[in-house]
Motif scaffolding. Structure first.
Motif, PDB file in Angstrom:
ATOM      1  N   PRO A 125       0.814  -1.213   0.000  1.00 33.52           N
ATOM      2  CA  PRO A 125       0.000   0.000   0.000  1.00 33.52           C
ATOM      3  C   PRO A 125       0.850   1.266   0.000  1.00 33.52           C
ATOM      4  N   GLU A 126       1.975   1.231   0.707  1.00 30.67           N
ATOM      5  CA  GLU A 126       2.846   2.395   0.752  1.00 30.67           C
ATOM      6  C   GLU A 126       3.428   2.682  -0.620  1.00 30.67           C
ATOM      7  N   ARG A 179      -3.370   8.812   0.739  1.00 33.33           N
ATOM      8  CA  ARG A 179      -3.880   7.647   1.461  1.00 33.33           C
ATOM      9  C   ARG A 179      -4.601   6.699   0.516  1.00 33.33           C
ATOM     10  N   GLU A 217      -6.982   3.036   0.717  1.00 36.53           N
ATOM     11  CA  GLU A 217      -7.728   2.176   1.627  1.00 36.53           C
ATOM     12  C   GLU A 217      -8.369   1.041   0.855  1.00 36.53           C
ATOM     13  N   TRP A 250      -7.480  -1.562  -4.097  1.00 31.48           N
ATOM     14  CA  TRP A 250      -7.277  -0.357  -3.289  1.00 31.48           C
ATOM     15  C   TRP A 250      -8.101   0.783  -3.869  1.00 31.48           C
ATOM     16  N   THR A 304      -8.667   5.328  -3.492  1.00 26.22           N
ATOM     17  CA  THR A 304      -8.211   6.604  -2.941  1.00 26.22           C
ATOM     18  C   THR A 304      -9.215   7.695  -3.288  1.00 26.22           C
ATOM     19  N   ASN A 338       4.871   1.239  11.939  1.00 26.76           N
ATOM     20  CA  ASN A 338       4.674   2.397  11.083  1.00 26.76           C
ATOM     21  C   ASN A 338       5.100   3.657  11.827  1.00 26.76           C
ATOM     22  N   ALA A 391       3.072   6.488  12.070  1.00 26.82           N
ATOM     23  CA  ALA A 391       1.905   7.356  12.222  1.00 26.82           C
ATOM     24  C   ALA A 391       1.968   8.224  13.470  1.00 26.82           C
ATOM     25  N   SER A 409       3.680   2.267  16.377  1.00 28.83           N
ATOM     26  CA  SER A 409       3.356   3.331  15.436  1.00 28.83           C
ATOM     27  C   SER A 409       4.300   4.516  15.563  1.00 28.83           C
ATOM     28  N   ASP A 469      -3.342  -4.765   4.459  1.00 34.59           N
ATOM     29  CA  ASP A 469      -4.027  -3.740   5.245  1.00 34.59           C
ATOM     30  C   ASP A 469      -3.544  -3.666   6.680  1.00 34.59           C
ATOM     31  N   ARG A 492      -2.010  -0.316   8.165  1.00 36.11           N
ATOM     32  CA  ARG A 492      -3.021   0.732   8.332  1.00 36.11           C
ATOM     33  C   ARG A 492      -3.873   0.468   9.572  1.00 36.11           C
ATOM     34  N   GLN A 526      -4.162   3.015  12.689  1.00 38.19           N
ATOM     35  CA  GLN A 526      -5.473   3.546  13.058  1.00 38.19           C
ATOM     36  C   GLN A 526      -5.838   3.171  14.490  1.00 38.19           C
TER      37      GLN A 526
END
Length: 565
Positions: free
Chosen positions: A3-4, A32, A34, A44, A46, A114, A116, A156, A469, A472, A476
């Motif tokens: 995803p990155e 981002r 998702e 994915w 966006t 991550n 974040a 994170s 996923d 993420r 989150q």
């Protein structure tokens, strides 16, 4: 493609569109991506086109269409569709999607970590039960959630310190000492004291250490009972938490605040801020200036500081020790503390929306009984560990939002069946380990080959999608302070893995040669194992390599049975 990597590819496409004059926008530092709600909508999605439409001066769908044309040419992207008001749904080709399996395996324990929360320095205070008795099931919930949150914040990128505030000052310590003395003398505990059986045990411990206890003058006997009982009970609390897998970086004594004069200093510091006033012979903090429902007394008319004054001193201590952000995890009976703690932060010159966060948890009930040490009907954490085990307790408490009331059935938590979520997830991990063992016996080795383009089965696409996923979900869960997101993710992952296991063989059939499909699927199996182990680790739950399933849940009695497919 991770995803990155996809997010970077989208941003690069934006930069190229701006440089070519197709779009006139400020390219965001991050884009981002998702998971779409439906797998039919791609791998994915966006909403970057919707975010940039106003600045671009054109409809979101037009921005999306121009961006889609460039993304379609990116290596590894199979298709890009513009959906709804301007969403971009992106489908990766099998090779690009499958490459994620190798990425995960090579990252190992680091996968899911991550940045974040990078740059955040946090003091996380939780449990903080009074050292007047063993930790009970109410404390247990915050121990499980607090430790999981600690792990998530650290994963994170935050610098986080786990802290236990030892409430070893005040009237409850005198009642504690009086209860111990009463039991040592063979009498009933005083009114408002602690009647639990553990007090009798503490009395034996104290008398064994000080055989002359009952011969001492009353004041000295109380002091000895208080100190020795406190030491013994705090040691029990610490050892119980360690057995539960919960470690604190700091054990902070409330009594130390008083002994060091920090409470009086806190009053003086807040007075300098202009928020302290005198009325009715007492010293007050004007917390109503910052949303509290009433002003708070800091020093009574008799000169004695209040608990609130100690709370203020403790907050200032955290600030002085270099913690810009302070998270308090408090029980359901502490709702009134939210406003006053935030008011303390504001009175100290901090931003109560930035520098302090107060999380309130709901009670746990068993047979409708609310528990407490003074009532003598508590169910202790140590008993829960003996009865259910740390894994069952921690996972179950972590999988529900903290603000939801919770009733537990101990036998359900012990049951080895798919109806028990912790067993369901741990069983998936054990099954991945079994697949690897059996594949190795058949000569299937990951190092002999990897062709991600072979991972075309629909269950493989679904499994890869959820594996991608994980970072993420971790980020989150940390940002929202919701460990239950990780637990629910793991259950979804376990379900997808079990379905893949039923549909796709890793081992060759008898007499068949080992192919790259077998080897590549072994990579996918190992990637799943890594994510299951990492996720369970974030919740403080073990990831067993072998696990038996109860006979009544199916014909298979354990993960050591031959793989079927």
């Amino acid at each position: 493609m991770t995803p990155e990597e996809l997010a970077l590819a989208i941003r690069s496409a934006l930069v190229a569109a701006v440089e070519a004059g197709e779009l006139t926008v400020v390219v965001p530092d991050e884009v981002r991506v998702e998971r779409p709600r439906s797998r039919e909508h791609g791998d994915w999605a966006t909403n970057v086109a919707l975010q940039l439409a106003k600045g671009a001066g054109m409809p979101p769908r037009e921005v999306a269409s121009r961006l889609a044309a460039r993304l379609g040419a990116v290596s590894g992207v199979k298709a890009v569709d513009v959906a709804g008001p301007g969403f971009l749904n992106i489908t990766l080709d099998a090779a690009s999607a499958g490459e994620l399996a190798r990425t995960i395996v090579e990252a190992g324990p680091a996968y899911g970590r991550n940045e974040a929360m990078a740059g955040h320095t946090i003091n996380l205070e939780f449990v903080s039960g009074n050292p007047t008795g063993p930790l009970h099931i109410g404390h247990t919930r915050w121990a499980a959630l607090g430790d999981a949150l600690h792990r998530l914040l650290a994963a994170s990128g935050a610098q986080v310190t786990a802290e236990y505030y030892v409430n070893d000052a005040g009237a409850q310590m005198d009642k504690f000492a009086g209860s111990i003395l009463a039991r040592a003398r063979g009498t009933e505990v005083p009114e408002g004291g602690y009647p639990g059986e553990y007090v009798t045990d503490l009395a034996r411990t104290v008398v064994a250490e000080r055989p002359d206890l009952l011969e001492l003058p009353e004041e000295e006997a109380v002091a000895v009972a208080r100190e020795l009982g406190y030491r013994a009970e705090l040691a029990d609390i610490r050892s119980t938490l360690e057995a539960f897998g919960v470690h604190f970086d700091v054990w902070f004594s409330e009594k130390a605040l008083h002994d060091a004069g920090a409470v009086e200093q806190a009053v003086d510091r807040l007075r300098e801020q202009g928020h302290v006033f005198e009325a009715d012979g007492a010293t007050w903090l004007r917390t109503t200036d910052f949303g509290d429902d009433r002003d708070r007394v800091m020093v009574r008319a008799n000169g004695e500081p209040t608990y609130f004054a100690a709370d203020a001193a403790y907050y200032l201590s955290k600030k002085d020790r270099g913690f810009p952000e302070k998270i308090y995890l408090l029980g359901a009976d502490h709702h009134g503390y939210v406003g006053r703690l935030k008011a303390i932060a504001a009175c100290a010159g901090d931003d109560p929306e930035v520098n302090i966060e107060v999380l309130i948890g709901q009670l746990i009930n068993i047979a409708g009984e609310r528990m407490g040490k003074r009532r003598g009907n508590a169910i202790y954490l140590s008993e829960l560990l003996d009865w259910i085990g740390a894994d069952g307790i921690r996972y179950t408490l972590a999988r529900y939002p903290a603000d939801s009331p919770l009733s537990l059935n101990g036998e359900d938590l012990r049951r080895q069946s798919n109806d028990n979520p912790v067993f369901y997830v741990q069983y998936a991990h054990a099954r991945t380990c079994n697949v690897s063992r059996l594949a190795g016996e058949d000569g299937v080795r990951r190092e002999d080959g990897f062709d991600p383009a072979l991972l075309t089965h629909e269950t493989e696409s679904a499994l890869l999608a959820i594996l991608g996923d994980f970072p993420r979900v971790v980020a989150q869960a940390a940002q929202l302070r919701e460990p239950h997101r990780v637990a629910r993710y793991l259950e979804d992952l376990a379900g997808r893995f079990h379905k893949w296991y039923d549909e796709c063989r890793v081992r060759p059939h008898a007499g068949e040669e080992v192919t790259d499909l077998n080897r590549t699927r072994l990579w996918l199996n190992e990637a799943t194992r890594v994510v299951l182990a990492n996720g369970l680790g974030l919740l403080g739950v073990s990831a067993p390599e072998r696990l038996e399933r109860a006979p009544e849940t199916g014909t298979e009695t354990g993960v050591d049975t031959p793989e079927e497919g």
